[in-house]
Design a protein around this motif. Structure first.
Motif, PDB file in Angstrom:
ATOM      1  N   TRP A 115      -2.367  10.020  11.122  1.00 18.38           N
ATOM      2  CA  TRP A 115      -2.697  10.024  10.248  1.00 18.38           C
ATOM      3  C   TRP A 115      -2.165  11.711   9.756  1.00 18.38           C
ATOM      4  N   ASP A 116      -2.937  12.607  10.308  1.00 21.13           N
ATOM      5  CA  ASP A 116      -3.182  13.955  10.505  1.00 21.13           C
ATOM      6  C   ASP A 116      -1.531  14.669  10.292  1.00 21.13           C
ATOM      7  N   ILE A 117      -1.177  13.863  11.549  1.00 20.00           N
ATOM      8  CA  ILE A 117       0.315  14.244  11.702  1.00 20.00           C
ATOM      9  C   ILE A 117       1.633  13.722  10.955  1.00 20.00           C
ATOM     10  N   GLY A 118       1.100  12.896   9.873  1.00 20.47           N
ATOM     11  CA  GLY A 118       1.645  11.621   9.548  1.00 20.47           C
ATOM     12  C   GLY A 118       2.709  10.729  10.476  1.00 20.47           C
ATOM     13  N   TYR A 119       1.853  10.265  11.535  1.00 21.27           N
ATOM     14  CA  TYR A 119       2.778   9.149  13.043  1.00 21.27           C
ATOM     15  C   TYR A 119       4.118  10.097  12.893  1.00 21.27           C
ATOM     16  N   ALA A 120       4.229  10.887  13.739  1.00 23.95           N
ATOM     17  CA  ALA A 120       5.032  11.779  13.826  1.00 23.95           C
ATOM     18  C   ALA A 120       5.227  11.162  15.230  1.00 23.95           C
ATOM     19  N   LYS A 121       6.651  11.560  14.774  1.00 30.16           N
ATOM     20  CA  LYS A 121       7.789  10.111  16.725  1.00 30.16           C
ATOM     21  C   LYS A 121       7.809  10.936  17.442  1.00 30.16           C
ATOM     22  N   THR A 122       7.729  12.296  17.333  1.00 32.33           N
ATOM     23  CA  THR A 122       8.893  13.708  17.890  1.00 32.33           C
ATOM     24  C   THR A 122       7.952  14.437  17.897  1.00 32.33           C
ATOM     25  N   TRP A 123       7.617  15.172  18.940  1.00 32.03           N
ATOM     26  CA  TRP A 123       6.812  16.430  19.856  1.00 32.03           C
ATOM     27  C   TRP A 123       7.143  17.403  18.170  1.00 32.03           C
ATOM     28  N   PHE A 157       4.089  18.610  16.028  1.00 28.37           N
ATOM     29  CA  PHE A 157       3.868  20.551  16.076  1.00 28.37           C
ATOM     30  C   PHE A 157       3.732  20.901  14.654  1.00 28.37           C
ATOM     31  N   ALA A 158       4.274  20.699  13.659  1.00 30.16           N
ATOM     32  CA  ALA A 158       5.218  21.281  12.718  1.00 30.16           C
ATOM     33  C   ALA A 158       3.372  21.107  11.964  1.00 30.16           C
ATOM     34  N   LEU A 159       3.302  19.583  11.620  1.00 32.43           N
ATOM     35  CA  LEU A 159       1.834  18.940  11.242  1.00 32.43           C
ATOM     36  C   LEU A 159       0.465  19.957  11.891  1.00 32.43           C
ATOM     37  N   VAL A 160       0.861  20.260  13.015  1.00 32.27           N
ATOM     38  CA  VAL A 160      -0.630  20.477  13.612  1.00 32.27           C
ATOM     39  C   VAL A 160      -1.562  21.370  12.810  1.00 32.27           C
ATOM     40  N   PRO A 161      -1.700  22.172  11.964  1.00 29.19           N
ATOM     41  CA  PRO A 161      -2.376  22.809  10.457  1.00 29.19           C
ATOM     42  C   PRO A 161      -3.113  21.517   9.534  1.00 29.19           C
ATOM     43  N   GLN A 206      -4.154  -6.757   4.311  1.00 28.39           N
ATOM     44  CA  GLN A 206      -2.454  -5.786   4.549  1.00 28.39           C
ATOM     45  C   GLN A 206      -1.692  -5.587   5.632  1.00 28.39           C
ATOM     46  N   ARG A 207      -1.093  -5.610   6.090  1.00 30.89           N
ATOM     47  CA  ARG A 207      -0.499  -5.743   6.961  1.00 30.89           C
ATOM     48  C   ARG A 207       0.233  -4.258   7.332  1.00 30.89           C
ATOM     49  N   SER A 208       0.551  -3.005   6.816  1.00 31.24           N
ATOM     50  CA  SER A 208       1.358  -2.082   7.356  1.00 31.24           C
ATOM     51  C   SER A 208       0.153  -0.793   6.911  1.00 31.24           C
ATOM     52  N   SER A 209       0.625   0.897   8.091  1.00 38.70           N
ATOM     53  CA  SER A 209       0.170   2.171   7.531  1.00 38.70           C
ATOM     54  C   SER A 209       0.913   2.090   6.394  1.00 38.70           C
ATOM     55  N   LEU A 210      -0.288   2.877   5.186  1.00 40.88           N
ATOM     56  CA  LEU A 210       1.141   4.600   4.756  1.00 40.88           C
ATOM     57  C   LEU A 210       1.450   4.341   5.017  1.00 40.88           C
ATOM     58  N   ALA A 211       0.859   6.326   5.889  1.00 37.59           N
ATOM     59  CA  ALA A 211       1.169   7.683   6.546  1.00 37.59           C
ATOM     60  C   ALA A 211       2.655   7.656   7.062  1.00 37.59           C
TER      61      ALA A 211
END
Length: 309
Positions: A57-65, A69-73, A296-301
């Motif tokens: 969740w913190d990194i927005g379900y990122a698919k790439t490095w 990395f942009a959401l590490v804060p 509920q079957r899918s995440s919101l993030a």
């Protein structure tokens, strides 16, 4: 510590610790031959699932490095919405319980190639497929489909030959015990001792090590960690999740309590840690601390950071 993905994308450097999730599907062998030894950090299986989702969740379900990395804060600043966790939990946790035990087996057995769903020793061909799970449908990765009834000889991940002392850990520690105010200082000393005297490692003097632990854990002078999040008491599981966790812990406890692991001190430390975790889950089941299945079957993030630059 430096993350395994940062080694891959930012380049090699000398750090005392490499934080790695490999061979889990969220990990990558990004440090090439820079590792000297393995210290395996074991978290409570239930708490692992919560924190895993929290980080996604913190990194927005990122698919790439680059996205991650942009959401590490954002790491460790908040808890996700409970509804999102429950949806993700019902989609993923049964499989992730298998991955949890498989990860432990991988390191405790020095990189022995196994299938995570059957725990059977597998072939290099099947292993290489498991390392890119998004490249295949689950049915294509099935042990019965790829390996079948073949007589499989044990094979070891060749990456382990790149670590000076191999993949089998020189130390097994509990993350929960490390941050415990009573047991934590002793665990901190064990970690320091594991790297003291190693090439390129200038460890602070023994008399100052307890002070470092106190400043980091009690006075929170370092980076944020999982202990800085708000309470997770509402982030619970259905009874069948807890029962499967107990079943997986029973498998691991039995395995590492018996030959050939009875003479290995780290295996006995692992068993002690897992027994403690199992006891806590049994308490939850007995006290009825579990939820009903969600619909509920899918995440919101995935839409959380939509439009972010």
């Amino acid at each position: 510590a430096k993350d395994e993905w940062d080694f891959k994308f930012l380049g090699m450097s000398n750090h005392p610790f490499i934080k790695a999730n490999y061979p889990h599907h969220e990990g990558i062998w990004g440090w090439e031959d820079a590792g000297d030894q393995v210290i395996m950090v074991v978290r409570n299986i239930k708490r692992t699932m919560v924190e895993y989702h929290d980080i996604l969740w913190d990194i927005g379900y990122a698919k790439t490095w680059e996205e991650a990395f942009a959401l590490v804060p954002n790491l460790y600043r908040e808890r996700p919405p409970l509804e999102d966790f429950l949806a993700w939990r019902d989609e993923r946790v049964f499989d992730e319980i298998d991955w949890y035990g498989w990860f432990i087996d991988y390191y405790m057995e020095g990189g022995l190639m196994r299938d995570m769903f059957t725990n059977k020793i597998t072939t290099p061909e099947h292993w290489n497929m498991l390392m890119v799970p998004t490249g295949y449908e689950m049915e294509q990765l099935s042990y019965d489909v790829v390996v079948g009834n073949k007589n499989v000889e044990p094979s070891y991940d060749p990456n382990c030959a790149l670590i000076t002392n191999g993949c089998e850990p020189v130390k097994v520690i509990s993350a929960e015990r490390l941050v415990d105010h009573d047991r934590g200082p002793a665990i901190g000393l064990e970690i320091a001792a594991a790297i003291d005297g190693k090439e390129g490692m200038d460890v602070i003097s023994p008399e100052a090590r307890h002070c470092i632990w106190r400043e980091l854990i009690i006075n929170k002078k370092g980076f944020k960690t999982f202990i800085d999040r708000p309470s997770e008491k509402d982030f619970t599981f259905v009874k069948s999740h807890l029962e499967k966790m107990v079943k997986e812990l029973d498998r691991l406890i039995y395995k590492y309590s018996n030959v050939p692991f009875t003479t290995k001190p780290n295996a006995q430390v692992l068993v002690d840690i897992l027994k403690e975790h199992r006891g806590l889950i049994i308490e939850d089941i007995t006290a009825g601390r579990f939820r009903r299945q969600m619909k509920q079957r899918s995440s919101l993030a995935p839409n959380r950071f939509e439009g972010i630059n």
